[in-house]
Write an enzyme that holds these catalytic residues in place. Structure first.
Site, PDB file in Angstrom:
ATOM      1  CG  ASP A 213      -1.991  -0.559   1.144  1.00 42.67           C
ATOM      2  OD1 ASP A 213      -2.478  -1.647  -0.336  1.00 42.67           O
ATOM      3  OD2 ASP A 213      -2.770  -1.036   1.958  1.00 42.67           O
ATOM      4  CE  LYS A 235       3.986   4.866  -8.784  1.00 45.73           C
ATOM      5  NZ  LYS A 235       5.427   4.694  -8.317  1.00 45.73           N
TER       6      LYS A 235
END
Length: 425
Positions: A213, A235
């Site tokens: 994360d 992402k």
């Protein structure tokens, strides 16, 4: 004893082990014997409270009297945990006559077996004998423990140095099971890399794939082996739901391909971390899952700002809520009116964007405007900032101070219990 000891790992599961003595030494030795699966019997007139608790729980059998030679009959190992040399020698003699190995806490030279200094790291147990010098053994043991803990020596066998690379110590099939792959949901803690648990750090050092994360401590990622595949979950494209589906797919597919996958999450996996969804996805695919709890920012960030979420005579309860959905949004599952009526502490995660609406809702349902409040930005890190205000002023104060996410909001009288540790300027 002129000869070197012969090191041996005893598989004691289901075998009787006799412990003579019920004091401090026995209290230290019995848990390791139980962990090994031994059938532990303690012979002693009295027990420490800790040992008595083991007896009451049915984990240990207690014979409440002094030792008798016949007690050794049927034992695979004897642990002498008394300080009286005469009594200890009587146990040694009885064990020797019956050809049962005997550990002596009072006199190592009189024993037929030594207890090493031990460190356990997952499936790996490191046992160190110091040639009869327990201090030497502990020193070496501690050095190994520290290297296992900081990741420079990992239990898969890779020694992270420029000069040495060892072969595998733990076979993948033994570690991961017959299918070869598994997933660990690991909470990395609130931001300080040293606040990850020992187990979490160990599993991270063993990982083949790490799915991380945005809020995980960067230093933890810097310590990964060069061959580890790192997937930056922050992402992954698409909206929140599609992104979670993609994360689930990566976890399952990598594990099914035989990899050990660590899903590294900020804070705790199950505190607004969607770890439950990932566990369900793995379970549906037949992928084994290990959950490693993490230190949650809802407690840690206030603590390091000098704010205990509970305090005797001030708050007997605390409630942690998510503020990522505004209070008037139909998707919100929080009963804000009930929170306003409570007297305890309210901790809001992911609520900075909606802080004005949250404060207004609590005020509208009866919370006093003067209720102390605080916002802790990037708690437990070197960038931590703390702003103290009241419920009536906290939203404007946070905006003026340009407090930015991640931030934890604390509302309640505990905010003023201790002097401020870090304040925003």
């Amino acid at each position: 004893m002129g000869a070197n000891p012969y090191p041996l790992g005893l598989r004691l599961a289901g075998h009787r082990v006799l412990v003579v003595g019920g004091g401090a030494v026995a209290t230290r030795r019995v848990p390791a014997l139980l962990d090994a699966g031994a059938l532990v019997e303690v012979v002693a007139p009295e027990l420490t409270p800790a040992l008595r608790a083991q007896v009451d729980a049915g984990r240990v059998r207690w014979t409440a009297r002094p030792f008798e030679p016949a007690d050794v009959d049927g034992a695979w190992l004897v642990q002498v945990a008394v300080n009286d040399p005469v009594a200890a020698e009587a146990v040694s003699v009885a064990a020797l006559e019956r050809r049962v190995f005997c550990v002596r806490a009072d006199d190592r030279n009189a024993a037929t077996a030594w207890t090493p200094a031990v460190v356990r790291h997952g499936a790996v147990t490191v046992a160190v004998l110091g040639g009869g010098d327990p201090h030497r053994a502990v020193t070496v043991r501690d050095a190994v423990r520290d290297r296992l803990a900081d990741g420079t020596l990992v239990s898969t066998g890779s020694l992270l140095s420029d000069s040495v690379v060892e072969g595998p110590v733990v076979n993948r099939a033994e570690r991961d099971g017959p299918s070869g792959g598994r997933v660990a949901l690991v909470g990395s803690g609130p931001g300080d890399p040293e606040l990850i648990t020992v187990k979490g750090r160990r599993l991270l050092a063993e990982a083949d794939v790490v799915v991380a994360d945005r809020l995980v401590p960067g230093l933890l990622l810097d310590e990964l082996r060069p061959d580890v595949e790192l997937v930056d979950a922050s992402k992954i494209p698409y909206g929140p739901a599609r992104a979670q589906e993609e994360i689930n797919r990566i976890l399952v597919e990598r594990a099914q391909a035989g990899a050990f996958v660590v899903r590294l999450k900020g804070g705790d996996p199950y505190v607004f971390g969607r770890g439950g969804e990932e566990a369900l996805a793995c379970a549906a695919a037949g992928v084994p899952v290990t959950v490693v709890p993490g230190v949650t920012s809802s407690i840690a960030a206030p603590a390091l700002a000098g704010i205990p979420v509970t305090h005797r005579g001030v708050a007997h309860e605390f409630t942690v809520v998510s503020g990522h959905v505004p209070p008037d949004d139909p998707a919100s599952l929080v009963d804000w009116a009930a929170l306003a009526r409570m007297r305890g502490t309210v901790v809001v995660l992911m609520g900075l964007k909606n802080l004005a609406a949250i404060a207004a809702t609590l005020l509208a349902h009866g919370r006093e405007p003067g209720t102390p409040a605080a916002v802790v930005q990037e708690g437990t890190t070197g960038a931590q900032r703390t702003l103290r205000a009241t419920l009536g002023t906290v939203a404007d104060a946070a905006a003026t101070a340009r407090i930015r996410p991640p931030a934890v909001v604390v509302i309640g009288n505990v905010v003023g219990t201790l002097p401020p540790v870090v304040t925003a300027t």
